[in-house]
Design a protein around this motif. Structure first.
Motif, short mmCIF file in Angstrom:
data_model
loop_
_atom_site.label_atom_id
_atom_site.label_comp_id
_atom_site.label_asym_id
_atom_site.label_seq_id
_atom_site.Cartn_x
_atom_site.Cartn_y
_atom_site.Cartn_z
N ARG A 403 24.92 30.14 5.36
CA ARG A 403 24.10 31.01 4.50
C ARG A 403 24.09 30.47 3.07
O ARG A 403 23.03 30.38 2.43
CB ARG A 403 24.65 32.44 4.52
N ILE A 406 21.92 27.22 2.89
CA ILE A 406 20.48 27.49 3.00
C ILE A 406 19.96 28.12 1.72
O ILE A 406 18.89 27.76 1.21
CB ILE A 406 20.19 28.39 4.22
N LYS A 407 20.72 29.07 1.15
CA LYS A 407 20.29 29.72 -0.09
C LYS A 407 20.22 28.71 -1.24
O LYS A 407 19.32 28.77 -2.08
CB LYS A 407 21.23 30.87 -0.42
N PRO A 417 10.24 27.66 1.91
CA PRO A 417 10.91 27.29 3.16
C PRO A 417 10.52 25.90 3.65
O PRO A 417 11.34 25.20 4.25
CB PRO A 417 10.47 28.39 4.14
N TRP A 432 13.46 29.10 9.79
CA TRP A 432 13.09 30.52 9.85
C TRP A 432 14.02 31.28 10.78
O TRP A 432 14.43 32.42 10.50
CB TRP A 432 11.65 30.68 10.30
N MET A 435 17.28 31.77 8.97
CA MET A 435 17.12 32.75 7.90
C MET A 435 17.08 34.16 8.46
O MET A 435 17.68 35.10 7.89
CB MET A 435 15.87 32.44 7.08
N ILE A 440 18.45 36.16 5.40
CA ILE A 440 18.12 35.49 4.15
C ILE A 440 16.64 35.62 3.87
O ILE A 440 15.81 35.36 4.75
CB ILE A 440 18.49 33.98 4.21
#
Length: 445
Positions: A403, A406-407, A417, A432, A435, A440
């Motif tokens: 997480r 990715i953030k 994205p 996706w 997320m 997210i």
């Protein structure tokens, strides 16, 4: 033109001389070692194309020769000659990476045919050492793929996104007798539902609105070559049924057509999903799973291939520098250490993308930690605070780290994205999905 270089390791003078003479007549360049010591000395020079070795030798055994050979050159085909009492050991060695074994007394003509077939594959196919020689696990996978190359059965390649499943599929194709025929890759997850039938099986003119002409689908394009169905776990239930029928009958029809066409291609499938779990949950047909899960191999994620990281990093950096015209490049020690600490959620694809970006944006002579990880090593942070939560499960730790990474990628990409997926070395669909699973939002930065 020689058929290849063979190292024959055989202490029996009569058999050794017979093999040497016959193989020379067949066009091979042959070096005959009469002991393990002679074989070891021979392997300190250039790598042979094939090793043909007895298992029992007066001063050692063929297994030791094979393992020393793997350490020096990676996986080059090894065939063992064995007496009846050593067959169990020979079978185990095949599981550990040898290509095959023959039992004495053997048919020399058949052995020559086998050697010629291996020589053709290794001389014109991909270099196994490049992708499948960095670790014991990868060497075993390379051996499995090589043995599968000319076995006309479906191959299933498993592994996380970015681990090189298409590279493995192409190796199966190029290492076998179909290498001059088409290799047709299909991303099942990217097939539009309304066009999937047409894309896979083709259509006839007028078969649906907008079908102004005949179209050959992927099954037909593959001809007698290889059809690679990537992310087969994303195949819809309807298409699963249709694929199963094609595999059972080896026939298909174009959409709107009446003519039955033969499907003669080799099928290789890949997925990052747990098909067994999907079968248990009713999301994937069990009978189709049995059909495609005949020869299976699982590619390990990059985080489990730590011993390969230094050579992979250097190799990709050199390739990127050459491609961009930057000359020689050095990966500094800090970059190597940072790479070891990183979790590599995007696996090999992420590594290549990071290296390409670092070389392109850097000075082209030294690849530094800051260039490889301009965002900092966010992915090494568990996201659980500076004091570890002893009650957290491994899944919690993994999800928190993923997480955070990715953030951070979304933040660098201003919430896009598409750009984040490219930076992470994954597809937009995969990003996706992650997320959504990790709750997210593109605006969470």
């Amino acid at each position: 033109m020689t058929a290849g270089r063979i190292l024959v390791v055989e202490d029996d003078a009569t058999l050794g001389l017979s093999l040497q003479q016959r193989l020379v007549l067949e066009g091979f360049t042959v070096r005959w070692a009469r002991s393990a010591a002679e074989a070891d000395a021979a392997l300190k020079g250039a790598a042979p194309d094939i090793i043909l070795s007895d298992i029992r030798l007066p001063d050692g055994d063929g297994e030791t020769i094979m393992r020393r050979h793997f350490e020096r050159f990676g996986l080059v085909p090894v065939i063992f000659m064995t007496a009846y009492g050593d067959i169990d050991q020979a079978v185990r060695l095949v599981r550990d990476g040898a290509v095959d074994y023959v039992s004495k007394p053997f048919d020399l003509d058949r052995l020559v045919e086998t050697l010629q077939g291996i020589s053709r594959r290794t001389s014109s196919g991909p270099q196994v050492g490049a992708a499948f020689s960095g670790s014991d696990a990868m060497r075993k996978i390379g051996a499995t793929l090589m043995r599968a190359a000319d076995i006309d059965l479906p191959v299933l390649i498993l592994g996380e996104t970015g681990t090189g499943k298409e590279v493995a599929a192409r190796y199966v194709h190029e290492a076998g007798s179909r290498k001059t025929l088409p290799f047709v890759p299909v991303n099942c997850g990217a097939l539009p539902a309304e066009l999937a039938d047409s894309l896979l099986f083709g259509h006839e003119r007028g078969s649906f609105t907008g079908a102004s002409g005949m179209h050959r689908g992927f099954f037909e394009e593959a001809d007698e070559g290889t059809l690679f169905l990537d992310e087969i776990g994303d195949l819809s239930p309807v298409l699963q049924v249709k694929l199963l029928r094609v595999l059972e009958t080896r026939e298909f029809r174009r959409l709107g057509g009446s003519e039955t066409r033969k499907f003669g291609a080799r099928l290789v499938c890949a997925t990052n999903k747990d098909l067994g779990a999907m079968v248990a949950e009713g999301q994937f047909r069990e009978d189709l799973w049995f059909r495609i899960n005949v020869i299976a191999c699982k590619l390990p994620p990059l985080r489990e291939r730590q011993e390969e990281l230094p050579s992979l990093l250097e190799s990709f950096a050199s390739a990127a520098a050459a491609r961009l015209g930057h000359g020689n490049i050095v990966v500094d020690a800090a970059a190597h250490e940072a790479a070891k600490r990183h979790r590599w959620p995007g696996n090999i694809r992420e590594l290549i993308n990071r290296v390409d970006r670092a070389v392109a944006m850097g000075d082209g002579h030294v690849l530094s930690e800051a260039e490889l990880f301009p965002e900092g090593l966010v992915a090494t942070d568990t996201g659980l605070g500076s004091t570890p939560d002893v009650n957290a499960t491994l899944a919690d730790v993994r999800d928190a780290a993923e997480r955070a990474h990715i953030k951070a990628a979304l933040a660098r990409a201003d919430g896009s994205p598409k750009e984040a997926a490219e930076a992470l070395g994954v597809s937009r669909t995969t990003l996706w999905e992650k997320m959504r699973r990790l709750n997210i939002s593109p605006d969470d930065n």
